[in-house]
Scaffold this motif. Structure first.
Motif, PDB file in Angstrom:
ATOM      1  N   THR A 169      -1.400   6.261  -0.859  1.00  0.00           N
ATOM      2  CA  THR A 169      -0.558   7.153  -0.375  1.00  0.00           C
ATOM      3  C   THR A 169       0.980   6.834  -0.486  1.00  0.00           C
ATOM      4  O   THR A 169       1.737   7.462   0.232  1.00  0.00           O
ATOM      5  CB  THR A 169      -1.013   7.604   0.982  1.00  0.00           C
ATOM      6  N   GLY A 170       1.332   5.938  -0.998  1.00  0.00           N
ATOM      7  CA  GLY A 170       2.516   5.314  -0.964  1.00  0.00           C
ATOM      8  C   GLY A 170       2.975   4.287  -0.161  1.00  0.00           C
ATOM      9  O   GLY A 170       2.274   4.045   0.874  1.00  0.00           O
ATOM     10  N   GLY A 171       4.099   3.676  -0.056  1.00  0.00           N
ATOM     11  CA  GLY A 171       4.438   2.735   0.882  1.00  0.00           C
ATOM     12  C   GLY A 171       3.675   1.199   0.628  1.00  0.00           C
ATOM     13  O   GLY A 171       3.098   1.118  -0.638  1.00  0.00           O
ATOM     14  N   THR A 172       3.697   0.560   1.706  1.00  0.00           N
ATOM     15  CA  THR A 172       2.841  -0.672   1.604  1.00  0.00           C
ATOM     16  C   THR A 172       1.260  -0.783   1.600  1.00  0.00           C
ATOM     17  O   THR A 172       0.995   0.121   2.336  1.00  0.00           O
ATOM     18  CB  THR A 172       3.569  -1.667   2.821  1.00  0.00           C
ATOM     19  N   ALA A 173       0.864  -1.366   0.698  1.00  0.00           N
ATOM     20  CA  ALA A 173      -0.616  -1.400   0.744  1.00  0.00           C
ATOM     21  C   ALA A 173      -1.264  -2.078   1.998  1.00  0.00           C
ATOM     22  O   ALA A 173      -0.377  -2.594   2.770  1.00  0.00           O
ATOM     23  CB  ALA A 173      -0.954  -2.496  -0.388  1.00  0.00           C
ATOM     24  N   ASP A 174      -2.585  -1.751   2.295  1.00  0.00           N
ATOM     25  CA  ASP A 174      -3.334  -2.458   3.220  1.00  0.00           C
ATOM     26  C   ASP A 174      -2.852  -3.912   3.744  1.00  0.00           C
ATOM     27  O   ASP A 174      -2.875  -4.656   2.616  1.00  0.00           O
ATOM     28  CB  ASP A 174      -4.527  -2.125   3.154  1.00  0.00           C
ATOM     29  N   PHE A 175      -2.688  -4.232   4.886  1.00  0.00           N
ATOM     30  CA  PHE A 175      -2.462  -5.726   5.191  1.00  0.00           C
ATOM     31  C   PHE A 175      -3.337  -6.619   4.526  1.00  0.00           C
ATOM     32  O   PHE A 175      -2.780  -7.925   4.298  1.00  0.00           O
ATOM     33  CB  PHE A 175      -1.979  -5.834   6.491  1.00  0.00           C
ATOM     34  N   ARG A 176      -4.518  -6.204   4.481  1.00  0.00           N
ATOM     35  CA  ARG A 176      -5.447  -7.224   4.107  1.00  0.00           C
ATOM     36  C   ARG A 176      -5.283  -7.790   2.483  1.00  0.00           C
ATOM     37  O   ARG A 176      -5.690  -8.485   2.267  1.00  0.00           O
ATOM     38  CB  ARG A 176      -6.903  -6.447   4.300  1.00  0.00           C
ATOM     39  N   VAL A 177      -4.796  -6.767   1.743  1.00  0.00           N
ATOM     40  CA  VAL A 177      -4.533  -6.943   0.323  1.00  0.00           C
ATOM     41  C   VAL A 177      -2.919  -7.098   0.007  1.00  0.00           C
ATOM     42  O   VAL A 177      -2.686  -7.527  -1.194  1.00  0.00           O
ATOM     43  CB  VAL A 177      -5.053  -6.048  -0.719  1.00  0.00           C
ATOM     44  N   ALA A 178      -2.177  -6.714   0.847  1.00  0.00           N
ATOM     45  CA  ALA A 178      -0.791  -6.585   0.722  1.00  0.00           C
ATOM     46  C   ALA A 178      -0.078  -8.085   0.196  1.00  0.00           C
ATOM     47  O   ALA A 178       0.788  -8.219  -0.641  1.00  0.00           O
ATOM     48  CB  ALA A 178       0.066  -6.143   1.822  1.00  0.00           C
ATOM     49  N   GLY A 179      -0.743  -9.234   0.628  1.00  0.00           N
ATOM     50  CA  GLY A 179      -0.456 -10.440   0.202  1.00  0.00           C
ATOM     51  C   GLY A 179      -0.685 -10.976  -1.335  1.00  0.00           C
ATOM     52  O   GLY A 179       0.116 -11.769  -1.799  1.00  0.00           O
ATOM     53  N   LEU A 180      -1.456 -10.023  -1.921  1.00  0.00           N
ATOM     54  CA  LEU A 180      -1.523 -10.123  -3.295  1.00  0.00           C
ATOM     55  C   LEU A 180      -0.448  -9.630  -4.092  1.00  0.00           C
ATOM     56  O   LEU A 180      -0.146 -10.083  -5.200  1.00  0.00           O
ATOM     57  CB  LEU A 180      -2.779  -9.689  -3.838  1.00  0.00           C
ATOM     58  N   ASN A 181       0.376  -8.806  -3.535  1.00  0.00           N
ATOM     59  CA  ASN A 181       1.204  -7.896  -4.473  1.00  0.00           C
ATOM     60  C   ASN A 181       2.314  -8.891  -4.908  1.00  0.00           C
ATOM     61  O   ASN A 181       3.194  -9.642  -4.056  1.00  0.00           O
ATOM     62  CB  ASN A 181       1.805  -6.850  -3.413  1.00  0.00           C
ATOM     63  N   GLY A 182       2.473  -8.674  -6.206  1.00  0.00           N
ATOM     64  CA  GLY A 182       3.600  -9.597  -6.835  1.00  0.00           C
ATOM     65  C   GLY A 182       3.340 -11.051  -6.935  1.00  0.00           C
ATOM     66  O   GLY A 182       3.861 -11.907  -7.498  1.00  0.00           O
TER      67      GLY A 182
END
Length: 787
Positions: free
Chosen positions: A500-513
């Motif tokens: 839906t846009g914005g930051t991913a779910d906090f459980r997977v956000a650590g993978l981003n980048g």
């Protein structure tokens, strides 16, 4: 830096070779006729009549050799025999080869295959994991299994090499190689056209034409196929079939009664054009282009297990042997955010290759194989096959691949035949997807409620050098040696976004980048000896090694799951014999092998030690342990009287773990996925002179024992496929001059209902399992005109 430099040198060598070839063409045109060569590989017969010579010439060791003279475990089928057996794809060919198992992907890979030879292959078809069995078309390596079940468009022959091929094939193919060779342009004008109609509105047109543009100089061959077939499995509206119950499918269109769609259908269009330039008697350049558009309905599947907790006590399984399910491909049903994905798997790809053959002298030649391919694959999977949403995923694989191979071959008197060369592979993969995991912990699906978008670029590079030589100790005794050095790397970047846009779910956000890198190198070798006891009997023995590169788990749901895995390695010992008996009326090929299998790469679906909470979703590529494999294989062809032909093949393989990684939870007595311990196949046909031509009835049988599809067995063996026996029949009429051919065929003659594969997620958090349904009985009639 060093790998990039080596790559540039390879490319530079290819370019210089091509320029020198064109520059030298006028001079070479004055050379004397070249020395007598071995028979050209395969066959070149547009009439596609039965091959009565029994001799198929292969190029498994870089040179043209009779199949019976090649000291390898190798199966080969030419185009006419494939047609007689109603074989239209590589998977069909594999059914008649010992120790080979090719099944449709069951883990979200879409229109891809899981390919195993002697129990070694790749269970996860995601392109970021290397295949254990190499697939080649006209010596061009295909680095991903997506779309690997290639249609046999205009084939000359198919070679299936069993055992490690690291020193022979373009890339490190540790389990074996499947090599498809298309018919090449010749100086003879002609071709064929074939039209087929059959079950499920099967409509097919295929053909090829050979065009000598400039006699003996510029030759063109163009082949194409179009196929439409309707899906054989119905997707049903549960609420319509069970009126008065919930759930109803919101907004679905019912085309016929309660059916909302189908699975198993296909619309395929493919074309291949090959231009051969005979620049001189010693210099030949072949340019090939192909374009494939393969649009399929989703992989046909049925729900075979569900936890009553998430079904709310409803039964979403359809009758056991019915070709139906309740899949909707709908996410977040009965909410304002409800969406539906198309129930389709599509592959669009194209490629171009250039093969330069330059005979520098009577005993020295160079071969350059340059190829570029681009493919786009879209795959959708409803992992619970129900109106609820436990597991729904969409994948899109965008892949670009470049390969370059150089070979310098020569001979030293009658003592030594040798080949040295180099191989370079580079791929850019963008692994995109939308993963929606509700989980099966609540009625209707829920409990995990994890949704995210992936945009993962993965770059792979491999550079290798190899040498191969055959020393002729005597006219009966040969010693073969091969050596290859490989250096490779893979770079991963994980991107996780919110749907839906914005930051991913906090459980997977650590993978981003997050970025990771794998690199490694490896030496492989092959040593073989063969002895010809008589013109009709040859024996051989060999030891060979191979490997499959390591990497980083390409399917992490959480940062803790993005961990590396090591290369998989094999060392194989093999002895075999090839014989022509009773005045060549009986041809046999048999072998026995033992393989040490180390750091086995498998996909596990439970990995609590790497997950943030027990029962978290997991699709983890990991090193499961070490094992040993041993077995025996035999193939035969019997032609006792004119017109009668009998072929058979059998294999027996045993697998046993020597040790396992305790973190995987795999028991020591577990089976290796996609390994059928017993496999039998056979066919019989008789060509009868009749009606001014010939009539040939044929019957084929294929049996394989049951096999596991998952590394980690369940208590109820949901992930295990049962044994099956399939029968095919065909009747063909050919005119006396072979210009006309009329045939009718039936596949799965007994209409056996069977599962080709299974997708077992019966553990947490999904509590579901699907069976991938094999095709039912189908008939077809074809008319073919050769000209």
């Amino acid at each position: 830096m060093m790998r990039s430099l080596m790559a540039r040198r390879l490319l530079c060598s290819a370019s210089v070779t091509t320029l020198l070839a064109f520059a030298a063409a006028p001079a070479l045109a004055q050379d004397q006729a070249k020395a007598q060569q071995a028979a050209p590989a395969g066959t070149q017969n547009d009439a596609s009549g039965p091959d009565t010579s029994q001799d198929i010439v292969v190029t498994a060791q870089f040179r043209s050799e009779r199949l019976q003279d090649t000291p390898l475990a190798i199966s080969a089928v030419n185009g006419s025999l494939a047609a007689a057996r109603s074989q239209v794809s590589i998977a069909d060919i594999a059914k008649t080869a010992p120790s080979v198992n090719i099944e449709p992907s069951a883990n979200g890979g879409g229109p891809s295959s899981t390919i195993f030879i002697r129990g070694i292959g790749q269970s996860d078809s995601i392109p970021a994991v290397e295949p254990g069995v190499g697939v080649y078309i006209d010596d061009v390596y295909y680095g991903i299994l997506t779309g690997s079940n290639f249609d046999l468009l205009d084939i000359d022959r198919v070679e299936i090499l069993r055992g490690p091929q690291g020193t022979l094939s373009g890339k490190n193919s540790e389990g074996g190689s499947i090599k498809l060779y298309n018919r090449q342009p010749t100086n003879d004008p002609g071709g064929y056209a074939e039209f087929t109609y059959g079950s499920f509105n099967r409509s097919q047109a295929r053909g090829a034409v050979n065009i000598p543009i400039v006699d003996d100089k510029i030759l063109l061959r163009v082949g194409g196929v179009y196929r439409h077939v309707r899906g054989f499995l119905d997707r049903l509206d549960y609420g319509c079939v069970n009126p008065g119950t919930v759930p109803q499918v919101s907004g679905s269109s019912r085309n016929d009664g309660c059916r909302i769609g189908r699975e198993g259908g296909q619309d395929l269009a493919a074309i291949r054009a090959t231009l051969r330039l005979n620049l001189s008697e010693r210099l030949h350049d072949t340019i090939s282009f192909d374009r494939i558009s393969d649009h399929q309905e989703s992989t046909p599947s049925k729900l075979i297990y569900s936890l009553p907790l998430w079904t709310g006590g409803l039964d979403f399984t359809t009758p056991a042997k019915s070709y139906s399910n309740y899949s909707t491909f709908t996410g977040q049903p009965f909410t304002a955010n409800q969406y539906t994905q198309p129930a389709r798997n599509d592959v669009d790809q194209w490629g171009i290759s250039n093969v330069l053959d330059w005979e520098l002298s009577d005993n020295l030649s160079i071969k350059s194989i340059t190829a570029y391919r681009k493919s786009n694959t879209v795959a959708n999977q409803d992992g619970d096959a129900s109106p609820y949403n436990v597991f729904l995923q969409n994948f899109e694989f965008n892949n670009k691949q470049f390969t370059q191979e150089l070979r310098l071959s020569g001979s030293l008197s009658s003592v030594l035949d040798w080949t040295v060369g180099g191989f370079y592979y580079h791929s850019d993969l963008l692994n995109k997807g939308y993963i929606d995991i509700a989980g099966g912990l609540a009625p209707g699906g829920g409990g995990v409620n994890l949704a995210f978008i992936t945009r993962d670029p993965i770059k792979s590079e491999s550079t290798s050098g190899f040498a191969h030589g055959v020393v002729h100790i005597t006219d009966k005794l040969n010693v073969t040696g091969g050596l290859r050095y490989t250096d490779e790397s893979k770079d991963y970047t994980f991107v996780r976004l919110s749907p839906t846009g914005g930051t991913a779910d906090f459980r997977v956000a650590g993978l981003n980048g997050t970025s990771s890198r794998y690199s490694g190198s490896r030496w492989d070798y092959r040593v073989a000896v063969d002895y010809r006891w008589s013109p009709s009997l040859m024996t051989y023995a060999q030891v060979a090694t191979g490997f499959k590169g390591g990497g980083i788990n390409p399917r992490p749901y959480f940062p803790t799951q993005a961990v590396p895995f090591k290369p998989e390695k094999v060392i194989s010992y093999e002895a075999g014999t090839k014989a022509d008996l009773f005045d060549r009326k009986v041809r046999l090929s048999a072998d026995a092998f033992y393989t040490d299998f180390s750091d086995i790469q498998l996909t596990v679906t439970q990995c609590d030690s790497l997950s943030p909470f027990p029962g978290a979703p997991c699709t983890q590529t990991t090193n499961a342990g070490n094992a040993k494999l041993w077995g025996a294989e035999i193939e035969g062809d019997i032609r006792p009287v004119g017109g009668l032909s009998i072929n058979f093949a059998a294999s027996l393989i045993d697998f046993k773990y020597k040790s396992v990684n305790p973190l995987t939870g795999i028991p020591l007595d577990a089976d290796n996925p996609f390994l059928s311990k017993t496999k039998l196949s056979g066919g019989i046909q008789y060509e009868i002179p009749l009606f001014g031509g010939t009539v040939t009835p044929r019957l084929d049988v294929d049996y394989r024992s049951g096999f596991a599809t998952e590394a980690l067995p369940t208590l109820t063996d949901i992930g295990r496929v049962s044994p099956r026996t399939l029968l095919n029949a065909r009747l063909t009429y050919r005119s006396e001059d072979r210009s006309w051919e009329l045939s009718g065929g039936v596949t799965n003659l007994t209409d056996k209902f069977y599962y080709a594969s299974r997708f077992d997620r019966s553990g947490p958090p999904f509590f579901t399992a699907l069976g991938i349904v094999g095709r039912p009985r189908e008939w077809s009639v074809s008319v073919k005109r050769n000209f």
